[in-house]
Design a protein around this motif. Structure first.
Motif, short mmCIF file in Angstrom:
data_model
loop_
_atom_site.label_atom_id
_atom_site.label_comp_id
_atom_site.label_asym_id
_atom_site.label_seq_id
_atom_site.Cartn_x
_atom_site.Cartn_y
_atom_site.Cartn_z
N LEU A 70 16.81 18.51 -94.03
CA LEU A 70 16.70 17.06 -94.25
C LEU A 70 15.33 16.50 -93.88
O LEU A 70 14.98 15.41 -94.30
N GLY A 71 14.57 17.22 -93.04
CA GLY A 71 13.24 16.76 -92.69
C GLY A 71 13.15 15.97 -91.41
O GLY A 71 12.15 15.27 -91.17
N SER B 116 13.99 14.56 -105.16
CA SER B 116 13.30 14.36 -103.89
C SER B 116 14.31 14.15 -102.77
O SER B 116 14.12 14.61 -101.63
N PHE B 117 15.39 13.40 -103.07
CA PHE B 117 16.49 13.24 -102.13
C PHE B 117 17.57 14.26 -102.46
O PHE B 117 17.93 14.45 -103.62
N LYS B 118 18.08 14.89 -101.43
CA LYS B 118 19.12 15.90 -101.59
C LYS B 118 20.50 15.25 -101.53
O LYS B 118 20.81 14.51 -100.60
N ALA C 101 11.23 9.43 -95.85
CA ALA C 101 10.51 9.05 -97.06
C ALA C 101 9.78 7.72 -96.91
O ALA C 101 8.84 7.44 -97.67
N GLN D 59 16.87 11.18 -94.60
CA GLN D 59 15.97 11.29 -95.75
C GLN D 59 15.30 9.96 -96.08
O GLN D 59 14.11 9.92 -96.42
N LYS E 24 14.59 8.95 -106.77
CA LYS E 24 14.47 10.16 -105.95
C LYS E 24 15.69 11.07 -106.09
O LYS E 24 15.61 12.27 -105.85
#
Length: 336
Positions: free
Chosen positions: A191-192, A301-303, A168, A164, A296
Motif C-alpha cells: 500500500l505504500g 495507480s490505486f489498488k 498519493a 493510498q 487512479k
C-alpha cells in the motif's frame, strides 16, 4: 417484470450467521431520482455483521435488507433521475441498504458509471470503503498535503483505501497499525505506508513518537474506540485530529483514563459515520471520489484489493470471513 425478487433475509429479523438465507421479497419500484439496478455483485462490510444481530441503527428510510454497496445494470428509472444515467447503463454505487438482493432502488446521485477497465467485483467493493476514507480524511480531519497520518487496522478495507489516498496526496508520512506482522508488511510493501506497527508485539505509541521525533502524527483514523482512546491522545500531535469510525475495542473508557493531553495538545477528537448522512452530503462525496480517485482506479495507480469472491448462496461463509478478522481487502458476493 416479476413483482418479487430474491434477497438475503435474516430468520427472525436478527440473529447469528446461520439465520442468513435467500428468500423471496417484493421488488422495489424506483421513484423520483432513483434507479432500479439489477445487481451483479455486492460488497460485505463490518456494519453488516452488526446489523445482522440487531446492533446497528439503520436509517428510517432504508430497507431492512443488508448491504450498502453494489455494481449492476440500470433496468428502470424514476421520473427525476440525474440526466447522465439511462436504462442499460453499467453502474456501481452506495445505498442506505438493500444491496444483498437481485434488485436495488437507489438514488442516481449515489451512482457512478462503471469503467470498462474494472470488473463487477472490483466496482462493488469501491463505494463504502473509498467514500468512508475520503470523508474521514478530507471532510472530517481536514487533511492537507504535508500532514502526517496514522491509519489503525491497516489491512482493513477502509485503511487500504486511506493509506493510498494519503500517500498519493503528499502526506509527509503515512503510518499504520495491525495485529499481525504479515498485515504490517502488507501496509508498507503493497500500500505504500511509511511504516506499520504490530499492536500485539510493539508499543505502537512509542514507535510513532520515535518515528516523528516526539511530535506525534497530525491525524489518526481509528476504528478501535475506547480501547485506543488513551494511546491516541499520546500519539497525536499538538492541534491534531483523531477521527473515530468504529468501536471494535469497545465503547466504555477504562477506569483511570487521563484526558489531560486532550487539553494540553488542543486535540480534536471526533466521531463520524457515513450511512446516516443525507443524500446531498453523500452525493458530494461521490463527486469527489469520481474526480480524484476514479482515474487512479482506471490506470491501476490505486489498488482495489479483493480478498475473496463468493457466490451469494455462500453469504454465511462471507460473514464468517469478516468475523475472523483475517482478510486483507474486500469480501464480495456475486449474483448469477
Amino acid at each position: 417484470m416479476s413483482q418479487t425478487m430474491r434477497a438475503i433475509d435474516i430468520k427472525g429479523g436478527a440473529g447469528p450467521i446461520e439465520a442468513l438465507h435467500i428468500a423471496e421479497i417484493p421488488r422495489p419500484k424506483p421513484t423520483g431520482a432513483q434507479a432500479l439496478v439489477k445487481v451483479k455483485a455486492f460488497g460485505l462490510n463490518r456494519m453488516d455483521l452488526l446489523q445482522r444481530i440487531g446492533q446497528y441503527p439503520v436509517p428510517a428510510s432504508a430497507p431492512k435488507t443488508l448491504g450498502v454497496e453494489f455494481s449492476g445494470v440500470i433496468e428502470e428509472l424514476g421520473d427525476k433521475p440525474e440526466r447522465s444515467f439511462k436504462v442499460g447503463d453499467e453502474v456501481f454505487g452506495l445505498a442506505y441498504g438493500g444491496a444483498y438482493a437481485e434488485y436495488i432502488a437507489v438514488s442516481t446521485h449515489m451512482l457512478v458509471h462503471k469503467p470498462k477497465e474494472l470488473s463487477w467485483e472490483e466496482c462493488a467493493g469501491i463505494p463504502e470503503v473509498w467514500i468512508t476514507a475520503t470523508q474521514a480524511m478530507y471532510l472530517v480531519a481536514h487533511f492537507k498535503p504535508g500532514n502526517s497520518i496514522l491509519w489503525h487496522a491497516g489491512a482493513s478495507s477502509v485503511s487500504i483505501a486511506g493509506i493510498q489516498l494519503a500517500a498519493a496526496d503528499s502526506a509527509t508520512a503515512v503510518y499504520a497499525t495491525a495485529r499481525q506482522d504479515e498485515k504490517c508488511q502488507f501496509a508498507v510493501d503493497t500500500l505504500g505506508a511509511t511504516a506499520a506497527f504490530n499492536t500485539e508485539t510493539q508499543d505502537w505509541v512509542a514507535e510513532v513518537l520515535k518515528a516523528t521525533d516526539g511530535k506525534g502524527v497530525d491525524i489518526i483514523i481509528d476504528f478501535i474506540g475506547a480501547g485506543y482512546f488513551q494511546q491516541n491522545l499520546s500519539a497525536v500531535a499538538r492541534d491534531g485530529v483523531v477521527v473515530t469510525l468504529g468501536l471494535m475495542g469497545g465503547s466504555k473508557l477504562k477506569e483511570g483514563t487521563d484526558i489531560t493531553q486532550l487539553l494540553i495538545k488542543r486535540v480534536t477528537y471526533v466521531g463520524s459515520t457515513l450511512r446516516s448522512r443525507d443524500e446531498e452530503y453523500q452525493g458530494k462525496l461521490r463527486d469527489q471520489l469520481v474526480e480524484h480517485a476514479l482515474p487512479k482506479f482506471k490506470d491501476r495507480s490505486f489498488k482495489l484489493l479483493i480478498d475473496k469472491v463468493l457466490p451469494w448462496e455462500q453469504i454465511q461463509d462471507g460473514h464468517r470471513l469478516l468475523e475472523e478478522n483475517k482478510t486483507k481487502g474486500k469480501v464480495i458476493c456475486t449474483i448469477s
